[in-house]
Write a protein that holds these residues in place. Structure first.
Motif, PDB file in Angstrom:
ATOM      1  N   ASN A   1       0.870  -1.171   0.000  1.00 42.77           N
ATOM      2  CA  ASN A   1       0.000   0.000   0.000  1.00 42.77           C
ATOM      3  C   ASN A   1       0.910   1.225   0.000  1.00 42.77           C
TER       4      ASN A   1
ATOM      5  N   VAL B   1       2.786   1.079   3.550  1.00 43.50           N
ATOM      6  CA  VAL B   1       2.793  -0.091   4.418  1.00 43.50           C
ATOM      7  C   VAL B   1       2.751  -1.347   3.552  1.00 43.50           C
TER       8      VAL B   1
ATOM      9  N   GLU C   1       1.522  -4.926   3.952  1.00 42.33           N
ATOM     10  CA  GLU C   1       0.688  -5.708   4.868  1.00 42.33           C
ATOM     11  C   GLU C   1       0.859  -7.205   4.607  1.00 42.33           C
ATOM     12  N   ASN C   2       0.593  -8.000   5.632  1.00 36.70           N
ATOM     13  CA  ASN C   2       0.639  -9.466   5.537  1.00 36.70           C
ATOM     14  C   ASN C   2       1.999  -9.976   5.047  1.00 36.70           C
TER      15      ASN C   2
ATOM     16  N   SER D   1      -0.904  -8.307  12.545  1.00 35.50           N
ATOM     17  CA  SER D   1      -0.161  -9.282  11.761  1.00 35.50           C
ATOM     18  C   SER D   1       1.125  -8.597  11.308  1.00 35.50           C
TER      19      SER D   1
ATOM     20  N   SER E   1       3.619  -6.617   9.516  1.00 35.97           N
ATOM     21  CA  SER E   1       3.564  -5.612   8.457  1.00 35.97           C
ATOM     22  C   SER E   1       4.834  -4.773   8.521  1.00 35.97           C
TER      23      SER E   1
ATOM     24  N   GLU F   1       6.227  -0.761   7.829  1.00 33.02           N
ATOM     25  CA  GLU F   1       6.044   0.638   7.471  1.00 33.02           C
ATOM     26  C   GLU F   1       7.330   1.158   6.830  1.00 33.02           C
TER      27      GLU F   1
END
Length: 585
Positions: free
Chosen positions: A4, A24, A26-27, A62, A64, A66
């Protein structure tokens, strides 16, 4: 993984594109190294540029990550030469450990609106006008005239530059270069030299003046026609018969005796070469159809080589490990975006398909120019006859290796380069190490060639130590008698992996080294063996090395899948068939 990413700041002004990226991931599947690259493409060329980013992992809810980063792109120097194209696409590449994800989705802040840049799905479309070189075109007759006149003016202003330098070393004004470690007279001279070079593009250094002479010679010679059967092998270091350059040189000579083979292999830097030698090399480059290199040849990159000449780089290293070249833009040892270093390579041959992108990035060349055809010098690792000869030679030379468990200790150097290279020998207490190991263990010490300090040990252990400090043993040959390799950040790990030798990584300064030098991957996920931080841990790992040996097959398949003992023939055939066979016939 779900990226993202958003470009939340973008400014295009005076030929520069300033981007700020945040987002970010994610997962995430695991904690690994994250790298972001910009990919610029048009119908004739492509270029990868690394973005300086900072990132941190969060484990809840979870895993992730940044991240944020920024880059200022010098648009006129994204591509090697000015070319005609309507527009250029810019996409993002995400490197997650050893995985590369192309064309990752990203958004652009809705308030950003720049003339000449259109935002489309996962892509910026940039018009050609923004890439035009309007200023700082450091080539051509009139620029040379400007250099000569401004250099003379700088010479006349030397007394003022001297006062400027004295104020700088006293701290009254800024001292240049900013990262200089020189003091006293050397600091004064470097400051004056910096001022002169900033104004005129020339300096008082022998290297710069001779490079300018070399460039002038080439520009005079490049009007001469190419000699269609001429191939130049060029190196400023002396390599042995097993090296990349000479293997290709000799193998090509067996194919066709009608070609003109020129071998220019002299252990001289440009500042050590005579004017006659510089003129001769410039003439050979200007008239050769193909120029073959095996390492960085600095003065070549002061030229815009004419398109009729093909520059081939047989890079000396296997795999991809420590960052260098354009990956290090803005970092110590890195090059400026407008540098021509490495940019003229038409072909680079590497050890594996998965690392083509790394070499494309670090050399600033299109990925199509990088081909995984192998590394010629590694062919010996598949030659059983050669292996037997080397083993016999080494055991006859060092009888204490016979029927022993041989440890090769081969660390890399610390410091910035040849002049200040060292290894902290106190970190390896040979007496304690050998006392802790059974009597059938023997250790070979192979320091980096830059390192001049020696390891010390008691005389009673002299029959269990082979110190190659005063010898010229080839480290690749030593691998044929090695049962266990101990190293740190040395690229010898790739050759050791070909031999499936167990490895231990003794990295007592891992954090500091990564901060100052950096590598392309997360070290702990990258190396094919255990990492130890102190000598007691090292001793424990040595004693269980065979039982706990990690399978290096996956490591080999990723970095070395083009190495099979046939690299020399593959590269020789490629060069001959693509550049000489039709012409000769």
């Amino acid at each position: 993984m779900k990226p993202n990413i958003i470009i939340d700041h973008m400014v295009a002004k005076d030929g520069y594109l300033h981007l700020h990226i945040q987002g970010v991931l994610e997962n995430c599947h695991r904690k690994d190294k994250i790298r972001i690259l910009l990919l610029f493409t048009h119908d004739k060329e492509n270029r990868r540029l690394p973005v300086e980013i900072k990132y941190r992992y969060k484990e809840l809810p979870s895993l992730s990550c940044e991240l944020e980063g920024e880059i200022v792109v010098d648009l006129p120097f994204v591509f090697y030469k000015e070319q005609e194209f309507l527009s250029c696409n810019m996409k993002l590449i995400l490197e997650y450990g050893m995985d590369e994800i192309d064309n990752i989705p990203f958004a652009v802040d809705k308030n950003i609106d720049i003339e000449g840049i259109e935002v489309s799905q996962n892509n910026l479309v940039i018009i050609q006008k923004l890439f035009q070189r309007k200023v700082h075109k450091k080539e051509g007759f009139f620029y040379r005239i400007y250099q000569v006149i401004s250099f003379i003016v700088c010479f006349l202003f030397l007394p003022f530059f001297l006062i400027d330098a004295l104020l700088a070393i006293k701290g009254v004004i800024t001292q240049y270069p900013k990262n200089s470690k020189e003091k006293g007279i050397k600091a004064i001279l470097r400051h004056i030299n910096y001022r002169t070079k900033r104004i005129s593009g020339l300096s008082y250094s022998t290297r710069d003046l001779k490079t300018q002479f070399f460039t002038i010679c080439y520009n005079l010679m490049k009007t001469k026609p190419i000699i269609d059967n001429r191939i130049l092998f060029l190196s400023e270091r002396l390599t042995n018969e097993k090296g990349n350059l000479l293997r290709i040189y000799h193998d090509l000579a067996t194919i066709d005796d009608k070609l003109e083979y020129i071998l220019w292999q002299k252990e001289k830097t440009v500042s050590q070469m005579s004017l006659k030698e510089l003129y001769t090399v410039a003439k050979y480059i200007a008239t050769s159809k193909v120029v073959v290199l095996d390492d960085f040849y600095p003065q070549l990159h002061a030229l815009y080589v004419k398109k009729e000449t093909t520059i081939i780089q047989l890079w000396h290293a296997c795999g991809a490990f420590k960052t260098f070249g354009f990956t290090r833009m803005g970092k110590p040892g890195g090059v400026a975006q407008d540098s021509l270093n490495h940019r003229s390579y038409d072909l680079v041959f590497v050890s594996g398909e998965n690392i083509r992108g790394v070499y494309s990035e670090t050399f600033g060349i299109p990925i199509e120019n990088v081909k995984a055809l192998g590394v010629p010098r590694t062919d010996v690792f598949f030659d059983k006859e050669y292996e037997g000869q080397v083993k016999e030679k080494l055991i006859n030379r060092y009888p204490n290796l016979r029927d022993k468990k041989v440890i090769l200790f081969a660390p890399t150097f610390r410091g910035d380069g040849n002049r200040d290279a060292y290894y902290p020998v106190q970190k390896l207490n040979l007496n304690h190490l050998l006392e802790s190991l059974p009597d059938d263990y023997v250790i070979i010490i192979k320091n980096h060639p830059f390192v001049k300090n020696k390891f010390v040990y008691d005389l009673k252990y002299s029959n269990r130590v082979v110190d190659t400090f005063t010898s010229t043993e080839d480290i690749n040959d030593l691998l044929f008698v090695t049962d266990l390799l101990i190293t740190d950040y040395s690229s010898v790990i790739f050759e050791a992996a070909l031999r499936d030798i167990p490895m231990i990584f003794y990295t007592f300064d891992l954090e500091d080294y990564m901060e100052n030098r950096d590598i392309y991957y997360d070290y702990s996920n990258f190396v094919p063996g255990p990492i130890v931080m102190d000598q007691e841990e090292l001793i424990r790992e040595i004693l269980v090395a065979r039982e706990n040996n990690r399978d290096s097959r996956q490591f080999r398949e990723y970095f070395l899948d083009a190495l099979d003992g046939k690299s020399t023939k593959r590269i020789t055939d490629y060069i001959y068939n693509n550049y000489f066979s039709k012409q000769v016939s």
